[in-house]
Motif scaffolding. Structure first.
Motif, PDB file in Angstrom:
ATOM      1  N   ILE A  87     -76.316 -68.400  67.044  1.00 16.59           N
ATOM      2  CA  ILE A  87     -75.312 -67.430  66.580  1.00 16.59           C
ATOM      3  C   ILE A  87     -75.647 -65.987  66.988  1.00 16.59           C
ATOM      4  CG2 ILE A  87     -74.162 -66.488  64.537  1.00 16.59           C
ATOM      5  CD1 ILE A  87     -74.719 -69.303  63.280  1.00 16.59           C
ATOM      6  N   ALA A 122     -64.516 -48.826  81.274  1.00 19.05           N
ATOM      7  CA  ALA A 122     -63.320 -48.034  81.007  1.00 19.05           C
ATOM      8  C   ALA A 122     -63.650 -46.548  81.007  1.00 19.05           C
ATOM      9  CB  ALA A 122     -62.710 -48.443  79.665  1.00 19.05           C
ATOM     10  N   ARG A 123     -64.775 -46.212  80.365  1.00 14.73           N
ATOM     11  CA  ARG A 123     -65.154 -44.799  80.270  1.00 14.73           C
ATOM     12  C   ARG A 123     -65.421 -44.224  81.650  1.00 14.73           C
ATOM     13  NH1 ARG A 123     -67.963 -44.720  74.841  1.00 14.73           N
ATOM     14  NH2 ARG A 123     -66.115 -44.604  73.526  1.00 14.73           N
ATOM     15  N   SER A 124     -65.955 -45.036  82.551  1.00 13.46           N
ATOM     16  CA  SER A 124     -66.280 -44.496  83.869  1.00 13.46           C
ATOM     17  C   SER A 124     -65.079 -44.571  84.798  1.00 13.46           C
ATOM     18  CB  SER A 124     -67.489 -45.219  84.464  1.00 13.46           C
ATOM     19  OG  SER A 124     -67.147 -46.579  84.651  1.00 13.46           O
ATOM     20  N   GLY A 125     -63.942 -44.895  84.253  1.00  9.16           N
ATOM     21  CA  GLY A 125     -62.707 -44.737  85.019  1.00  9.16           C
ATOM     22  C   GLY A 125     -62.276 -45.937  85.832  1.00  9.16           C
ATOM     23  N   PHE A 145     -71.177 -67.992  58.394  1.00  3.65           N
ATOM     24  CA  PHE A 145     -70.056 -67.760  59.321  1.00  3.65           C
ATOM     25  C   PHE A 145     -69.050 -66.789  58.727  1.00  3.65           C
ATOM     26  CE2 PHE A 145     -69.873 -71.140  62.836  1.00  3.65           C
ATOM     27  CZ  PHE A 145     -71.239 -71.051  63.026  1.00  3.65           C
ATOM     28  N   PHE A 149     -60.547 -48.406  84.998  1.00  5.38           N
ATOM     29  CA  PHE A 149     -59.211 -48.922  84.712  1.00  5.38           C
ATOM     30  C   PHE A 149     -58.128 -47.849  84.806  1.00  5.38           C
ATOM     31  CE2 PHE A 149     -62.185 -51.698  82.543  1.00  5.38           C
ATOM     32  CZ  PHE A 149     -61.781 -52.926  83.023  1.00  5.38           C
ATOM     33  N   LEU A 167     -73.477 -63.615  69.431  1.00  3.87           N
ATOM     34  CA  LEU A 167     -72.975 -62.295  69.035  1.00  3.87           C
ATOM     35  C   LEU A 167     -73.475 -61.199  69.962  1.00  3.87           C
ATOM     36  CD1 LEU A 167     -73.138 -62.461  65.145  1.00  3.87           C
ATOM     37  CD2 LEU A 167     -71.125 -62.436  66.628  1.00  3.87           C
ATOM     38  N   PHE A 181     -67.544 -53.495  78.974  1.00  2.49           N
ATOM     39  CA  PHE A 181     -66.148 -53.121  79.196  1.00  2.49           C
ATOM     40  C   PHE A 181     -65.910 -51.658  78.835  1.00  2.49           C
ATOM     41  CE2 PHE A 181     -61.739 -52.595  78.195  1.00  2.49           C
ATOM     42  CZ  PHE A 181     -61.116 -53.278  79.224  1.00  2.49           C
ATOM     43  N   VAL A 182     -66.477 -51.267  77.704  1.00  2.00           N
ATOM     44  CA  VAL A 182     -66.318 -49.878  77.279  1.00  2.00           C
ATOM     45  C   VAL A 182     -66.890 -48.945  78.344  1.00  2.00           C
ATOM     46  CG1 VAL A 182     -67.073 -48.158  75.613  1.00  2.00           C
ATOM     47  CG2 VAL A 182     -66.251 -50.375  74.820  1.00  2.00           C
ATOM     48  N   ILE A 233     -70.324 -63.394  58.988  1.00  2.00           N
ATOM     49  CA  ILE A 233     -70.215 -62.901  60.369  1.00  2.00           C
ATOM     50  C   ILE A 233     -68.790 -62.401  60.635  1.00  2.00           C
ATOM     51  CG2 ILE A 233     -70.232 -63.587  62.795  1.00  2.00           C
ATOM     52  CD1 ILE A 233     -72.531 -65.487  62.073  1.00  2.00           C
ATOM     53  N   PHE A 252     -65.493 -68.399  64.917  1.00  2.00           N
ATOM     54  CA  PHE A 252     -66.290 -68.744  63.738  1.00  2.00           C
ATOM     55  C   PHE A 252     -65.417 -69.337  62.642  1.00  2.00           C
ATOM     56  CE2 PHE A 252     -69.105 -65.594  65.761  1.00  2.00           C
ATOM     57  CZ  PHE A 252     -70.252 -66.360  65.827  1.00  2.00           C
ATOM     58  N   ALA A 278     -59.861 -53.772  73.983  1.00  2.00           N
ATOM     59  CA  ALA A 278     -61.004 -54.629  74.312  1.00  2.00           C
ATOM     60  C   ALA A 278     -61.793 -54.964  73.059  1.00  2.00           C
ATOM     61  CB  ALA A 278     -61.898 -53.922  75.331  1.00  2.00           C
ATOM     62  N   VAL A 279     -62.042 -53.959  72.236  1.00  2.00           N
ATOM     63  CA  VAL A 279     -62.820 -54.185  71.019  1.00  2.00           C
ATOM     64  C   VAL A 279     -62.065 -55.153  70.106  1.00  2.00           C
ATOM     65  CG1 VAL A 279     -63.687 -53.085  68.925  1.00  2.00           C
ATOM     66  CG2 VAL A 279     -64.007 -51.981  71.136  1.00  2.00           C
ATOM     67  N   ALA A 301     -62.261 -58.675  71.469  1.00  2.00           N
ATOM     68  CA  ALA A 301     -63.571 -59.280  71.266  1.00  2.00           C
ATOM     69  C   ALA A 301     -63.742 -59.690  69.809  1.00  2.00           C
ATOM     70  CB  ALA A 301     -64.657 -58.282  71.685  1.00  2.00           C
ATOM     71  N   ASN A 338     -63.823 -63.582  68.549  1.00  2.00           N
ATOM     72  CA  ASN A 338     -65.036 -64.122  67.950  1.00  2.00           C
ATOM     73  C   ASN A 338     -64.824 -64.550  66.509  1.00  2.00           C
ATOM     74  OD1 ASN A 338     -67.381 -64.068  69.847  1.00  2.00           O
ATOM     75  ND2 ASN A 338     -66.564 -62.014  70.166  1.00  2.00           N
ATOM     76  N   VAL A 394     -68.515 -56.453  75.368  1.00  2.00           N
ATOM     77  CA  VAL A 394     -67.693 -55.327  74.915  1.00  2.00           C
ATOM     78  C   VAL A 394     -68.289 -54.025  75.429  1.00  2.00           C
ATOM     79  CG1 VAL A 394     -66.913 -54.026  72.901  1.00  2.00           C
ATOM     80  CG2 VAL A 394     -66.821 -56.510  72.882  1.00  2.00           C
ATOM     81  N   ALA A 454     -71.486 -61.340  73.052  1.00  2.76           N
ATOM     82  CA  ALA A 454     -70.161 -60.745  72.862  1.00  2.76           C
ATOM     83  C   ALA A 454     -70.267 -59.232  72.861  1.00  2.76           C
ATOM     84  CB  ALA A 454     -69.550 -61.240  71.557  1.00  2.76           C
ATOM     85  N   ARG A 502     -57.762 -44.415  78.348  1.00  2.00           N
ATOM     86  CA  ARG A 502     -59.050 -45.107  78.215  1.00  2.00           C
ATOM     87  C   ARG A 502     -59.281 -45.507  76.773  1.00  2.00           C
ATOM     88  NH1 ARG A 502     -63.018 -41.411  82.002  1.00  2.00           N
ATOM     89  NH2 ARG A 502     -61.918 -41.791  83.951  1.00  2.00           N
ATOM     90  N   ILE A 548     -57.306 -48.600  76.010  1.00  2.00           N
ATOM     91  CA  ILE A 548     -57.771 -49.836  76.625  1.00  2.00           C
ATOM     92  C   ILE A 548     -59.072 -50.292  75.965  1.00  2.00           C
ATOM     93  CG2 ILE A 548     -59.235 -49.138  78.573  1.00  2.00           C
ATOM     94  CD1 ILE A 548     -57.301 -50.751  80.330  1.00  2.00           C
ATOM     95  N   ILE A 549     -59.907 -49.322  75.565  1.00  2.00           N
ATOM     96  CA  ILE A 549     -61.150 -49.681  74.886  1.00  2.00           C
ATOM     97  C   ILE A 549     -60.838 -50.293  73.525  1.00  2.00           C
ATOM     98  CG2 ILE A 549     -63.202 -48.730  73.748  1.00  2.00           C
ATOM     99  CD1 ILE A 549     -63.407 -46.785  76.118  1.00  2.00           C
TER     100      ILE A 549
END
Lengths: 802, 50
Positions: free
Chosen positions: B3, B21-24, A154, B26, B7, B17-18, A157, A138, A126-127, A130, A134, B14, B10, A119, A122-123
């Motif tokens: 903007i 994933a944490r709740s299983g 920008f 995946f 953000l 998704f987290v 950011i 920008f 994902a981070v 993302a 992003n 995320v 986004a 986990r 995979i997290i």
């Protein structure tokens, strides 16, 4: 206490409910949860069938299938009255569906920690995705002309979005870098970690200054892609390599301890709780968990787990068996000599769990290969930084950083490991287990291929194909002759002894059926030929219940034969079983030749005789003879030819007699100068060393040294443990033909790796030069970096699949 | 103005998704696809505890 009720006992999982077993197979924190490794679940129907077990209200269990890892998790929920609250019952139900549930010790399967790790991975991905995505959005706006205040915003950011990458996403690289520093090695994590931090600091300074290049986008992009490739590689390894470690581990834990003297009274016990002298019962198809002696009259056993040899072999009462031996026929009672780590197999499994096989060192290989490139890049960047500093400090930092980012050897960072992981997967499908990933490289360098004869090119074990009674040519072997053969060979572990035991136990069964004996007569001279019984009948123990022959002074002379004194009514007679001299073979062959023109191929046939010592003439008198045959591996000839076609020199080295080896060499179409017989351990190893780089294919103790010295050592199925330990490839299925396929897989892998390397080198060269000359701005880096990484990822993916 | 919204969007994804994933969700990406094909929607056992 239970009594044996043969077939049903194979679904006896009652031990799973014993406190001692539960302690081993459940985690103390979650005692109601047990995981099983269940092979053979493939489809929706399997999932449904297994999970539907939980529908049975009486079980009170929850069942969940993890198809990808072939795992079934059973949780006892109990509660309601009338539920059995038993793992044993659930396991039994799974078994009844036709699957083999193997309970996993909590640290073996993918338990909570492994899940957490998955986990976390995979997290992290994902981070990273993302942030990188992003940042890219920008950053591109800026590249396409955004300017002024908006551009500043920008950029800030991007900076903020890069923070998670820096402090979270890139952590594995820092850890890897730190590890490699402590081990004083250069690792691919080095430039990543340096680029990640230095790039951040540099970009941040430029951001504050309001001028200069900013690299957040390219850095996050390529760090993400590298993490992706590592994740893919990890999954592949997990899926295809970890199951190897489940192998046998569970079987070694359970034992049926027998109480008193009755084999019918036994209870389950952890094998580690047994002590020397205890008697245990091992049922058909189970694996013997201890070293010990056979107490039953005989056992049909397979050494498959131990040596890879899957052919059944017959052990007699009093013989010693090693842990890891599988019982093929009747149930066997054993007296325990040693358990657990006291046994060779126990130690082997322990080693297996800890290291080599499950963690193939794919990463190391590419790391080693890329070290020099890393050094070059690092030192080049450093030299440039120092040298250019006096001219233009800012440009010096900027350009050396660009070099670090651009010239990072991505192909080696993940292209090579990926290619190797895919090749490994293919090799495992062929039944080849590789100890390390560098075998793929090494096998291609091999110029000379050495084959051992016995057990390698010849398939499996010796078989008795004829019996000849020389005292009475009209009859089969007499009962006494059979018993003498068996009794004499009882102390021997020589392949011939196993062949003889197997033959006589088989024929005992078939003579009971009285349909496998044929009497052939010709030329007035008749001789009884007993054809080989092909199947082992389970009711074959009648013959062995007779009293044992009283033998004294019983000894085996290695390489010669077995001898003993037999006290019969006629007084003491000295008997021996040994190979026939060639003139005797000629005599016997003349007799056989009358019926069978196919004759006798010396390389693959042997004759052993039962001799009686004649004290008057001071000579051995031949009483009866057995002809044994060693079947030739059907793929042997094709394999030899294929290697020759590839321009390799193929040699045959054997400890066997020269003329026998030569005869086999002829059969395989080998030149006489490439065939060597009567080679001892040292000579084999010297020969292999002198013809380096060489591949040695062998199975025996006498090959072990050569296997280790060889560039690539291949231990074939049927080999002894020592051979396996020293080889870098194990063949788990018989037939040397797989070697050709291994060679082809290696060629594919090699081509793929070279393609990746070429792409990456060209790219690095151009990119590095451009970077040092100052032509690389952040935009170019941002575009080039992910493109090259992505390209190599795709190249490995498609090149490695199929 | 767009903007911060982008953000936040986004970030929300995320976060989602987290959480997943944490709740299983995946832990096992193969079995549920097969499980879904079973006609009778089966018992509690088929699902992970929440």
């Amino acid at each position: 206490m239970k009594t044996i009720s043969s077939p049903a006992s194979s679904v006896d999982f009652s031990f799973l409910d014993l406190p001692s077993f539960r302690q081993v197979y459940t985690d103390a924190r979650t005692p109601s949860k047990m995981r099983f490794y269940v092979r053979g679940m493939k489809c929706a129907k399997c999932v449904k069938k297994v999970e539907d077990i939980a529908m049975l209200d009486t079980l009170g269990a929850r069942v969940q299938v993890f198809l990808g890892e072939s795992l079934v998790e059973v949780t006892l929920i109990g509660g309601a009255s009338g539920t059995q609250n038993s793992f044993a019952e659930v396991a039994k139900k799974i078994k009844e569906l036709g699957y083999d549930p193997i309970p996993l010790e909590p640290h073996l399967g993918s338990q909570d920690e492994a899940i957490k790790e998955d986990r976390a991975d995979i997290i992290r991905l994902a981070v990273m995705a993302a942030c990188a995505g992003n940042i890219m959005t920008f950053a591109f706006a800026i590249y396409f002309g955004l300017s002024g205040v908006a551009a500043d915003i920008f950029n800030w950011i991007c900076f903020v979005l890069y923070l998670p990458v820096l402090f979270y996403g890139a952590l594995p690289f820092y850890q890897g870098f730190w590890r490699s520093i402590r081990q004083k090695e250069m690792s691919i994590d080095g430039p990543m970690a340096v680029a990640s931090v230095a790039g951040f600091v540099f970009s941040f300074i430029n951001l504050v200054r309001g001028q200069g290049s900013i690299y957040f986008d390219s850095l996050s992009g390529f760090l993400f892609l590298i993490l992706v490739s590592r994740y893919v590689q990890k999954r592949l390894q997990k899926k295809f390599l970890v199951p190897v470690s489940h192998f046998g581990a569970f079987e070694m834990n359970k034992a049926r301890k027998i109480f008193a003297t009755e084999a019918t009274d036994w209870s389950w016990s952890l094998s580690q709780d047994l002590s020397a002298g205890d008697q245990i019962l091992v049922l058909k198809n189970e694996v013997i968990p201890v070293d010990g002696w056979v107490v039953s009259d005989f056992g049909v056993l397979s050494l498959a787990y131990l040596t890879g040899e899957s052919k059944p072999q017959v052990f007699q009462k009093g013989m010693k068996v090693k842990a890891g031996t599988q019982v093929l026929e009747n149930d066997v009672v054993l007296r325990v000599e040693a358990t657990g780590l006291g046994t060779q197999f126990g130690r082997l499994l322990e080693g297996l769990k800890r290291s080599s096989l499950t963690r193939v060192k794919v990463q190391d290989v590419s790391d080693r290969a890329s070290q020099w490139l890393l050094w070059i890049v690092f030192s080049l960047a450093f030299v440039f930084l120092i040298g250019y500093w006096s001219i233009n400090p800012v440009a010096a930092v900027e350009r050396s950083l660009a070099l670090l980012i651009l010239a990072c050897p991505c192909a080696m960072a993940f292209g090579t490991p990926l290619a190797l992981a895919f090749s490994l997967k293919k090799a495992i499908r062929l039944g080849l287990i590789l100890k390390s990933g560098d075998v793929f490289e090494k096998i291609l360098q091999v110029e000379n291929v050495f084959f051992d004869k016995t057990g390698t090119l010849t398939e499996g074990s010796l078989q008795v194909v004829r019996t000849i009674n020389l005292q009475d040519k009209n009859a089969n072997l007499s009962q006494l002759q059979k018993q003498l053969f068996l009794a004499l060979e009882k102390i021997s572990y020589h392949p011939i002894a196993f062949a003889i035991r197997k033959y006589f136990t088989d024929s005992a069964a078939s003579s009971a059926n009285a349909n496998n004996n044929t009497n052939i007569s010709a030329d007035g001279q008749s001789l009884s030929v007993t054809t080989m019984a092909t199947s082992v009948d389970s009711s074959c123990n009648s013959e062995f219940e007779e009293q044992e022959l009283p033998l004294t002074d019983h000894y085996e002379k290695n390489g010669v034969g077995v001898f003993a004194t037999f006290s019969s009514q006629q007084g003491f007679q000295k008997y021996g079983v040994q190979a026939l001299a060639s003139n005797e073979i000629a005599v016997v062959n003349q007799v056989i030749g009358a019926q069978n023109s196919s004759g006798f191929n010396e390389s693959r046939h042997k004759m052993v005789g039962l001799y009686l010592w004649n004290s008057d003439s001071e000579a051995w008198a031949l009483q009866a003879a057995l002809q044994l045959e060693l079947p030739l591996d059907p793929s042997a000839k094709a394999t030899v030819q294929a290697f020759q076609k590839m321009g390799k020199n193929v040699y045959l080295v054997s400890g066997d007699e020269n003329r026998l080896v030569r005869s086999l060499g002829d059969e395989l179409g080998l030149d006489a100068s490439h065939v060597f017989g009567e080679m001892n351990v040292e000579q084999k190893s010297v020969m292999v060393q002198s013809k380096a780089p060489a591949m040695m294919v062998g199975d025996g103790v006498n090959d072990a040294l050569a296997l280790r010295q060889a560039h690539v050592g291949v231990a074939v199925v049927g080999g002894v443990e020592l051979a396996l330990e020293n080889a870098s490839v194990f063949m788990t299925q018989s037939g040397v033909g797989a070697l050709i396929q291994l060679y082809q897989i290696s060629q594919q892998a090699h081509r793929l790796i070279r393609r990746n390397l070429t792409i990456s080198l060209i790219y690095n060269l151009i990119g590095g030069t451009l970077a040092l000359m100052g032509f690389v701005n952040p935009f170019v880096a941002a575009v080039l970096m992910p493109i090259s990484s992505g390209f190599i990822l795709l190249s490995s993916w498609f090149g490695g699949r199929d | 103005m767009m903007i911060p919204i982008a953000l936040i969007f986004a970030g929300a994804f995320v976060g989602a998704f987290v959480w997943a994933a944490r709740s299983g969700q995946f832990d096992d990406v193969e079995t549920p696809a097969h499980r879904m094909l079973n006609e009778n929607e089966t018992m509690s056992s088929g699902r992970k505890e929440k």
